[in-house]
Design a protein around this motif. Sequence first.
Motif, PDB file in Angstrom:
ATOM      1  N   ALA A 138      39.561  -9.581  23.856  1.00  0.00           N
ATOM      2  CA  ALA A 138      40.000  -8.339  23.390  1.00  0.00           C
ATOM      3  C   ALA A 138      39.162  -7.231  23.997  1.00  0.00           C
ATOM      4  CB  ALA A 138      39.573  -8.241  21.691  1.00  0.00           C
TER       5      ALA A 138
ATOM      6  N   GLN B  74      43.845 -24.608  18.145  1.00  0.00           N
ATOM      7  CA  GLN B  74      44.039 -25.416  19.609  1.00  0.00           C
ATOM      8  C   GLN B  74      42.917 -25.823  19.985  1.00  0.00           C
ATOM      9  OE1 GLN B  74      45.978 -23.237  22.523  1.00  0.00           O
ATOM     10  NE2 GLN B  74      45.284 -24.047  24.234  1.00  0.00           N
TER      11      GLN B  74
ATOM     12  N   SER C 230      45.972 -14.067  12.990  1.00  0.00           N
ATOM     13  CA  SER C 230      46.819 -15.265  13.369  1.00  0.00           C
ATOM     14  C   SER C 230      46.411 -15.623  14.830  1.00  0.00           C
ATOM     15  CB  SER C 230      48.063 -14.389  13.357  1.00  0.00           C
ATOM     16  OG  SER C 230      48.209 -13.480  14.493  1.00  0.00           O
ATOM     17  N   HIS C 231      46.061 -14.777  15.843  1.00  0.00           N
ATOM     18  CA  HIS C 231      45.701 -15.311  17.111  1.00  0.00           C
ATOM     19  C   HIS C 231      44.595 -16.093  17.019  1.00  0.00           C
ATOM     20  CE1 HIS C 231      45.370 -15.584  21.357  1.00  0.00           C
ATOM     21  NE2 HIS C 231      44.264 -14.732  21.265  1.00  0.00           N
ATOM     22  N   ALA C 232      43.492 -15.687  16.343  1.00  0.00           N
ATOM     23  CA  ALA C 232      42.113 -16.145  16.239  1.00  0.00           C
ATOM     24  C   ALA C 232      42.317 -17.524  15.456  1.00  0.00           C
ATOM     25  CB  ALA C 232      41.223 -15.340  15.322  1.00  0.00           C
TER      26      ALA C 232
ATOM     27  N   LEU D 127      37.837 -15.251  22.283  1.00  0.00           N
ATOM     28  CA  LEU D 127      38.689 -14.294  21.666  1.00  0.00           C
ATOM     29  C   LEU D 127      38.222 -12.842  21.687  1.00  0.00           C
ATOM     30  CD1 LEU D 127      40.973 -14.034  19.454  1.00  0.00           C
ATOM     31  CD2 LEU D 127      39.184 -14.121  17.765  1.00  0.00           C
TER      32      LEU D 127
ATOM     33  N   GLU E  36      43.652  -9.749  25.529  1.00  0.00           N
ATOM     34  CA  GLU E  36      44.307 -10.356  24.320  1.00  0.00           C
ATOM     35  C   GLU E  36      44.120  -9.344  23.355  1.00  0.00           C
ATOM     36  OE1 GLU E  36      43.036 -14.221  23.541  1.00  0.00           O
ATOM     37  OE2 GLU E  36      43.125 -14.845  25.619  1.00  0.00           O
ATOM     38  N   ALA E  37      45.273  -9.552  22.476  1.00  0.00           N
ATOM     39  CA  ALA E  37      44.977  -8.811  20.962  1.00  0.00           C
ATOM     40  C   ALA E  37      44.161  -9.551  19.995  1.00  0.00           C
ATOM     41  CB  ALA E  37      46.534  -8.555  20.401  1.00  0.00           C
ATOM     42  N   LEU E  38      43.283  -8.781  19.385  1.00  0.00           N
ATOM     43  CA  LEU E  38      42.379  -9.345  18.347  1.00  0.00           C
ATOM     44  C   LEU E  38      43.147  -9.401  17.111  1.00  0.00           C
ATOM     45  CD1 LEU E  38      39.801 -10.274  17.959  1.00  0.00           C
ATOM     46  CD2 LEU E  38      38.845  -7.930  17.427  1.00  0.00           C
ATOM     47  N   SER E  39      43.650 -10.342  16.431  1.00  0.00           N
ATOM     48  CA  SER E  39      44.064 -10.662  15.196  1.00  0.00           C
ATOM     49  C   SER E  39      43.883 -11.839  14.568  1.00  0.00           C
ATOM     50  CB  SER E  39      45.495 -10.489  15.363  1.00  0.00           C
ATOM     51  OG  SER E  39      46.202 -11.657  16.154  1.00  0.00           O
TER      52      SER E  39
ATOM     53  N   MET F 191      45.114 -19.478  15.525  1.00  0.00           N
ATOM     54  CA  MET F 191      45.931 -20.555  16.567  1.00  0.00           C
ATOM     55  C   MET F 191      45.023 -20.773  17.556  1.00  0.00           C
ATOM     56  SD  MET F 191      48.886 -21.090  15.665  1.00  0.00           S
ATOM     57  CE  MET F 191      49.383 -21.749  17.024  1.00  0.00           C
ATOM     58  N   LEU F 192      43.899 -19.946  18.161  1.00  0.00           N
ATOM     59  CA  LEU F 192      43.184 -20.158  19.135  1.00  0.00           C
ATOM     60  C   LEU F 192      42.098 -21.328  18.556  1.00  0.00           C
ATOM     61  CD1 LEU F 192      42.137 -19.711  22.129  1.00  0.00           C
ATOM     62  CD2 LEU F 192      40.726 -17.897  21.122  1.00  0.00           C
TER      63      LEU F 192
END
Length: 411
Positions: free
Chosen positions: A186, A204, A196-198, A182, A191-194, A200-201
């Motif tokens: 960034a 997964q 929500s993204h963190a 992550l 990739e964007a650092l957020s 989801m990653l």
Amino acid sequence: MLDLIAIVITLTAVLAWLNHRFLGLPQTIGVMAIALLLSGAMHGLTALGWTALEAQVETWLGQIDFNALLMDGLLSLILFAGALHVDLDRLRRYRWSIGFLATVGVVVSTLAIGSASYALCALFGFDIPWLYCLTFGALISPTDPIAVLGILRNAGAPKDLELRIVGESLFNDGVAVVVFTLLLGAATGEEALSVSHAGMLFLQEAGGGILLGLVVGGLAYGLMRSIDAYRIEVLISLAVVLGGYALALHLHFSGPLAMVVAGLLIGNKARESAMSDTTREYLDGFWELVDEILNTLLFVLIGLEVLLIPFETGYFWVGLGVLAVLLTVRFVTIGVPVRLLRDQLGFRRGAARILTWGGLRGGISVALALSLPDGENRDVLLTVTYLIVLFSILVQGLSIGRVVKGLLTDR
């Protein structure tokens, strides 16, 4: 490629013999120490004008993708072999302390070490962005299961603390790789650092890895239970590791977590009700041998990789400062919950010091550092990583037994 494999394995066998015959150090530490001496000798010959040997060895090492070799190959086998012999019932008993160290501990350490590295690099004139320093914090924070499993066995630590350190090391690199991925995305702008993204990653990678480990481990359990043929059952365990890890990589799941879960399932449930005594004997013997050989091979490569590591005096001082911060952060991260929650988490006296000094860093940190994009940022952070790993294995690894004995004697 066959010539290169032959050279590396032959050299590993010779160094293992030399250590066993003359040094008597723990095998992983001994072969790495001799490899470092060989690297130093080649540097000395180069300084005297004899450059051919070092140039040839550097050419050979340049053909080895250390990151791919470890992260896409050796790691799956070593993690499975380590998890195979962990008692799941005892692991559950310490699940809260292990879970804390493997998650909150990694995140807190990443932030603290990343910020301290940023300040230290600026102090010594290296302009490295904060996000890159946080990425370094992620790769250096997790304890390395390869180093821990290879060294801690002979340290004589109390079983509860040994299990906590081993359990932490088996699980925390799965968390650290997600955080590293992550932050690197960034830092490079990919990739964007957020939050929500963190999230989801992490879901997964970690969730998918655990689920896949349960599936392939459960499938292997069913297959083993249906037959009594040790040759085929050992082959099934090997298929779980190689096939399961490859599948995890294709699905973008955490391969390390998948192998740990599969190893725990086969090493406990399948061992109890799906294996004969003969199968247990051969399965244990096979994986112990695989573990010893691959650990030895890996530590020889770590000792030789110093030939490819860029070095400046400033890198050393940054590394020394980061090492002090790393040990302090680990002691605080462990010491606070130990003092506040000693009864709830079942920590014994001296636990913070043993867990701090027994938190070894190793090949995984080096492999992740090697995956950083080329440039000055990589040169500084790779060299600092390597210095910390050398200190961790040679100093902490050789002295952890004495630290344990001293604390137990003081009780």
